[in-house]
Motif scaffolding. Structure first.
Motif, PDB file in Angstrom:
ATOM      1  N   GLN A   1       0.833  -1.206   0.000  1.00  0.00           N
ATOM      2  CA  GLN A   1       0.000   0.000   0.000  1.00  0.00           C
ATOM      3  C   GLN A   1       0.868   1.258   0.000  1.00  0.00           C
ATOM      4  OE1 GLN A   1      -2.351  -0.646   3.487  1.00  0.00           O
ATOM      5  NE2 GLN A   1      -3.828  -1.991   2.452  1.00  0.00           N
ATOM      6  N   LEU A   2       1.945   1.225   0.819  1.00  0.00           N
ATOM      7  CA  LEU A   2       2.836   2.380   0.863  1.00  0.00           C
ATOM      8  C   LEU A   2       3.472   2.637  -0.492  1.00  0.00           C
ATOM      9  CD1 LEU A   2       4.385   4.599   2.378  1.00  0.00           C
ATOM     10  CD2 LEU A   2       6.060   2.852   3.041  1.00  0.00           C
ATOM     11  N   GLN A   3       3.932   1.562  -1.137  1.00  0.00           N
ATOM     12  CA  GLN A   3       4.564   1.741  -2.435  1.00  0.00           C
ATOM     13  C   GLN A   3       3.575   2.282  -3.457  1.00  0.00           C
ATOM     14  OE1 GLN A   3       7.920   1.243  -2.791  1.00  0.00           O
ATOM     15  NE2 GLN A   3       7.548   2.370  -4.705  1.00  0.00           N
ATOM     16  N   SER A   4       2.318   1.841  -3.358  1.00  0.00           N
ATOM     17  CA  SER A   4       1.294   2.350  -4.276  1.00  0.00           C
ATOM     18  C   SER A   4       1.066   3.838  -4.037  1.00  0.00           C
ATOM     19  CB  SER A   4      -0.007   1.564  -4.080  1.00  0.00           C
ATOM     20  OG  SER A   4      -1.023   2.070  -4.914  1.00  0.00           O
ATOM     21  N   ILE A   5       1.024   4.224  -2.737  1.00  0.00           N
ATOM     22  CA  ILE A   5       0.849   5.646  -2.420  1.00  0.00           C
ATOM     23  C   ILE A   5       2.025   6.456  -2.947  1.00  0.00           C
ATOM     24  CG2 ILE A   5       0.777   7.298  -0.520  1.00  0.00           C
ATOM     25  CD1 ILE A   5      -0.767   5.191   1.082  1.00  0.00           C
ATOM     26  N   LEU A   6       3.243   5.946  -2.738  1.00  0.00           N
ATOM     27  CA  LEU A   6       4.428   6.677  -3.189  1.00  0.00           C
ATOM     28  C   LEU A   6       4.459   6.809  -4.712  1.00  0.00           C
ATOM     29  CD1 LEU A   6       7.173   5.168  -0.829  1.00  0.00           C
ATOM     30  CD2 LEU A   6       6.087   7.408  -0.675  1.00  0.00           C
ATOM     31  N   ASP A   7       4.010   5.766  -5.396  1.00  0.00           N
ATOM     32  CA  ASP A   7       4.066   5.793  -6.862  1.00  0.00           C
ATOM     33  C   ASP A   7       3.016   6.727  -7.456  1.00  0.00           C
ATOM     34  OD1 ASP A   7       6.134   4.042  -6.779  1.00  0.00           O
ATOM     35  OD2 ASP A   7       4.929   2.252  -7.193  1.00  0.00           O
ATOM     36  N   HIS A   8       1.910   6.964  -6.738  1.00  0.00           N
ATOM     37  CA  HIS A   8       0.826   7.760  -7.299  1.00  0.00           C
ATOM     38  C   HIS A   8       0.641   9.097  -6.594  1.00  0.00           C
ATOM     39  CE1 HIS A   8      -0.085   3.625  -8.618  1.00  0.00           C
ATOM     40  NE2 HIS A   8      -0.629   4.209  -9.701  1.00  0.00           N
ATOM     41  N   ALA A   9       1.456   9.372  -5.605  1.00  0.00           N
ATOM     42  CA  ALA A   9       1.338  10.652  -4.907  1.00  0.00           C
ATOM     43  C   ALA A   9       1.737  11.789  -5.840  1.00  0.00           C
ATOM     44  CB  ALA A   9       2.228  10.659  -3.667  1.00  0.00           C
ATOM     45  N   PRO A  10       1.006  12.928  -5.814  1.00  0.00           N
ATOM     46  CA  PRO A  10       1.341  14.045  -6.713  1.00  0.00           C
ATOM     47  C   PRO A  10       2.615  14.760  -6.297  1.00  0.00           C
ATOM     48  CG  PRO A  10      -0.466  14.656  -5.261  1.00  0.00           C
ATOM     49  CD  PRO A  10      -0.212  13.196  -5.021  1.00  0.00           C
ATOM     50  N   THR A  11       3.056  14.600  -5.077  1.00  0.00           N
ATOM     51  CA  THR A  11       4.286  15.227  -4.606  1.00  0.00           C
ATOM     52  C   THR A  11       5.339  14.159  -4.368  1.00  0.00           C
ATOM     53  OG1 THR A  11       3.557  15.070  -2.303  1.00  0.00           O
ATOM     54  CG2 THR A  11       3.029  17.090  -3.480  1.00  0.00           C
ATOM     55  N   GLY A  12       6.573  14.590  -4.369  1.00  0.00           N
ATOM     56  CA  GLY A  12       7.663  13.658  -4.120  1.00  0.00           C
ATOM     57  C   GLY A  12       7.793  13.339  -2.635  1.00  0.00           C
ATOM     58  N   ILE A  13       7.971  12.061  -2.310  1.00  0.00           N
ATOM     59  CA  ILE A  13       8.103  11.628  -0.915  1.00  0.00           C
ATOM     60  C   ILE A  13       9.368  10.781  -0.785  1.00  0.00           C
ATOM     61  CG2 ILE A  13       7.074  10.309   0.970  1.00  0.00           C
ATOM     62  CD1 ILE A  13       4.344  10.902  -0.218  1.00  0.00           C
ATOM     63  N   ILE A  14      10.161  11.107   0.226  1.00  0.00           N
ATOM     64  CA  ILE A  14      11.383  10.351   0.529  1.00  0.00           C
ATOM     65  C   ILE A  14      11.421  10.091   2.032  1.00  0.00           C
ATOM     66  CG2 ILE A  14      13.909  10.396   0.580  1.00  0.00           C
ATOM     67  CD1 ILE A  14      13.884  12.019  -1.945  1.00  0.00           C
ATOM     68  N   ILE A  15      11.794   8.879   2.411  1.00  0.00           N
ATOM     69  CA  ILE A  15      11.984   8.528   3.829  1.00  0.00           C
ATOM     70  C   ILE A  15      13.456   8.198   4.030  1.00  0.00           C
ATOM     71  CG2 ILE A  15      11.365   6.956   5.699  1.00  0.00           C
ATOM     72  CD1 ILE A  15       8.712   6.479   4.337  1.00  0.00           C
TER      73      ILE A  15
END
Length: 701
Positions: A394-408
């Motif tokens: 689910q997290l990877q799906s959110i990261l792949d489709h999020a309109p903004t860039g996300i990095i942890i």
């Protein structure tokens, strides 16, 4: 991105060694083994010491009792010799008739030839009642009475005066001359004393104290006989005869105490234990002589000590064997627990399914309970892993489709990279995951500068919000607005989530349009002039529309609202933390306001700690909700400077942009008055005022 100071990189565990067979017990069992060995050794040593001490005391008690009995026997033997001498002298006295005292010749014949008992003594004297010496027989020869020693005369005179037998003290000054006199009174038939007879024995004669009596029965032991005044009568060393017991080691202390008490040694014998010596004494009442045995304590216990040493080595060997047996038994009994520990360690490996197919060890009691608990944990881990896999997907799906860039990030490494963030930086997400964040910056100096900036922001605000220039993979620069927050609960330690918004095009557009002329240099928001111009343009646009036509058609369309914001307690930060901290607060509040209203409006800094927000086309209810959100956001933020935290707030005045409102000055005045009312009502709240016909009208929020 760079981590705050509390981020810690995850440590990779080493793989456990899956070694079957005999397993070394764990640390707890090893400590229990050590405690058991120490307990066995201490208990054995204490038992051996107690037995040895008790045996030593018992042996010493027996030796003391034996030595006491010995001096009592010697004292009785000497007393019997004294009594025998008295009896022999009594036999001689019975043979002397009173009439013989006036006939020296017949008396001399009697003593020399008529009475064999006379030969028992070394010398014999007979005196008349007037004190004249009738006979002085020395070693069988008659000698003149004038040669009689004055001490001997005194003993004879006392015997006649007291009318009873006496034993004299020691007579003579040298060992060869030392002698003892036994005296008896001579009576008539009616009982009157007519004279006295005496028998003299040399001190070292067979009838008294022969030299053989003083030979020690044991090594390092001395048998002595001494008088009441301490003169030695018998000693293993002939040179010590006629000496003083005050010079005898060990005996001198006992003699001095008896002299201080003025109590002669009489009755049964006794023994005193001194440091290094054992002294036994027994008295002879008639002569007031004392028999003493002085023994060296170490010599007495030497045989026992040898036996104790042999017993000690045997006890040590037995204790060692007992300790080894105890350790071996504990190691054997702990094998199920060791296998359980090994099995549990295998479950901790990161390899999927590690240790899950192995059989659980079996053992009575605790091992079975722990194995059952571990099986439950294994089942729970399996379920957790399935859930974690689902969450990762689910997290990877959110990261792949999020309109903004996300990095942890964790530590200084990029742990998770979203698809939009990778595209913004010119990488595929997999190319960045696991790499150091340093790869995204132009130089080490730029990276270190940003690290200090991030740590300062996290220390003051708990978050980071700022514009950062990154280095793309192709070497070009990309500007992004970066919002960073620390999170907990990430496996392996704390991490930081970064949200990136590409500002490269916006910054270029602003540069070309001279955007900086309308910006507040501190907060990078619109300044007062730019705010007035944009609000005037908005109101003018509304004035050109047909009356009653909404700016944004829709079921919830509105004319818009204007918010006037004034920080509460801001002067406290300036006064205590300084103006630099105050400027930092204003910058952060400007970012916070812009983040909250960006989707629906725009913000400006009017000056000092005053801000304004315009929400075009926003209904009044939505504007109130956004204003309340701003109050809550500022109230929840607690900046920290120089080790002290500060609580801030914001008072907000809201003015609806209803139809017929076209004057910017009137709108700002109404919003300012509403903000003033909010402060008067207690701060940290929202007040609403309306503008009608150029007048400000109060309205409840």
């Amino acid at each position: 991105m760079t981590p705050p100071s509390h981020d810690v990189p995850e440590a990779e565990p080493d793989a456990a060694d899956d070694s079957p067979g005999w397993l070394l017990p764990g640390a707890l069992v090893l400590r229990l083994m050590l405690v058991t060995v120490l307990a066995v050794v201490l208990a054995g040593a204490l038992a051996a010491w107690t037995v040895s001490r008790a045996a030593g005391e018992q042996a010493m008690h027996l030796l003391v009792s034996q030595q006491t009995d010995e001096v009592e026997v010697v004292a009785r033997l000497l007393a019997s010799k004294i009594e025998q001498s008295q009896k022999v002298l009594s036999t001689v006295a019975e043979g002397i008739q009173p009439v013989m005292l006036d006939s020296p010749s017949s008396l001399g014949w009697l003593l020399q030839q008529g009475l064999p008992a006379v030969r028992f003594f070394d010398a014999m004297q007979v005196v008349r009642q007037d004190g004249t010496v009738a006979i002085n027989l020395q070693s069988g020869r008659l000698e003149s009475g004038s040669n009689l020693d004055p001490a001997e005369r005194d003993s004879l005179r006392r015997t006649m005066l007291e009318g009873k037998p006496l034993v004299s003290g020691l007579i003579g000054g040298r060992p060869s001359e030392a002698r003892v006199m036994f005296t008896l009174p001579l009576h008539r038939e009616e009982g009157t004393v007519v004279g006295a007879v005496s028998g003299v024995l040399r001190l070292q004669s067979q009838g008294l104290l022969p030299p053989t009596m003083s030979l020690p029965a044991r090594k390092d032991s001395r048998l002595l006989v001494f008088t009441r005044d301490g003169t030695i009568l018998s000693h293993p060393d002939p040179a010590r005869v006629m000496g003083s017991v005050r010079d005898e080691p060990g005996l001198s202390e006992v003699f001095a105490r008896s002299r201080d008490k003025e109590q002669p040694v009489v009755g049964r014998g006794f023994t005193e234990r001194l440091p290094g010596h054992v002294v036994s004494l027994a008295g002879m009442p008639m002569t007031q002589w004392t028999v003493a045995r002085v023994s060296d304590a170490q010599a007495l216990l030497a045989p026992l000590q040898g036996a104790q040493r042999r017993a000690g080595w045997l006890a040590a060997a037995l204790i060692g064997v007992a300790a080894l047996l105890a350790v071996a038994c504990m190691a054997w009994l702990a094998q199920p627990l060791a296998r359980l520990r090994h099995r549990a360690e295998r479950l901790g490996l990161h390899a999927p399914g590690a240790g899950e197919d192995e059989a659980w060890p079996q053992g009575a009691g605790e091992v079975d309970a722990l194995a059952l608990a571990c099986q439950g944990l294994l089942d729970e881990r399996t379920s957790t892993q399935r859930q974690a896999g689902l969450l990762r997907g689910q997290l990877q799906s959110i990261l792949d489709h999020a309109p903004t860039g996300i990095i942890i990030t964790r530590g200084e490494r990029l742990d998770v990279v979203g698809l939009q963030a990778g595209r913004m930086l010119g990488y595929e997400p997999a190319q960045l995951q696991g790499r150091l964040a340093r790869v995204l910056y132009v130089s080490d100096a730029e990276y270190e500068h940003l690290k200090r900036r991030v740590r300062s922001e996290f220390a003051a605000h708990g978050t980071f919000d700022g514009d950062v220039c990154f280095l793309r993979q192709d070497g070009s620069a990309v500007w992004a607005r970066v919002l960073g927050r620390s999170v907990r609960g990430i496996p392996g330690g704390a991490g930081t989530v970064w949200m990136l918004e590409d500002l490269t095009a916006t910054r270029e557009a602003r540069r070309r349009e001279n955007w900086a002329d309308g910006l507040d240099t501190l907060t990078q928001l619109a300044n007062r002039d730019a705010f007035n111009q944009r609000l005037h343009a908005l109101l003018s646009d509304r004035a050109g529309r047909p009356e009653g036509a909404p700016a944004h058609p829709g079921p919830e369309a509105g004319e818009g609202v204007v918010l006037f914001l004034d920080l509460d307690h801001f002067t406290v930060v300036n006064a205590i933390a300084g103006h630099d901290a105050g400027d930092d607060v204003l910058r952060h509040v400007g970012r916070l306001i812009e983040t909250q209203v960006r989707p629906v409006g725009w913000a400006a800094r009017l000056g000092g700690d005053e801000f304004a927000v315009v929400l075009p086309g926003c209904p009044l209810a939505r504007g109130l909700a956004i204003a309340e959100q701003l109050c809550a956001a500022v109230r929840a933020w607690e900046p920290s400077y120089q080790g002290r935290s500060y609580t801030l707030g914001v008072s907000i005045g809201l003015v609806p942009l209803s139809s017929g409102v076209y004057d910017v000055t009137a709108v700002l005045h109404a919003a300012d008055m509403a903000c003033y009312e909010a402060k008067r009502a207690g701060r940290g709240r929202v007040e609403v005022r309306s503008v009608r016909g150029g007048r400000t009208v109060a309205r409840a929020a």
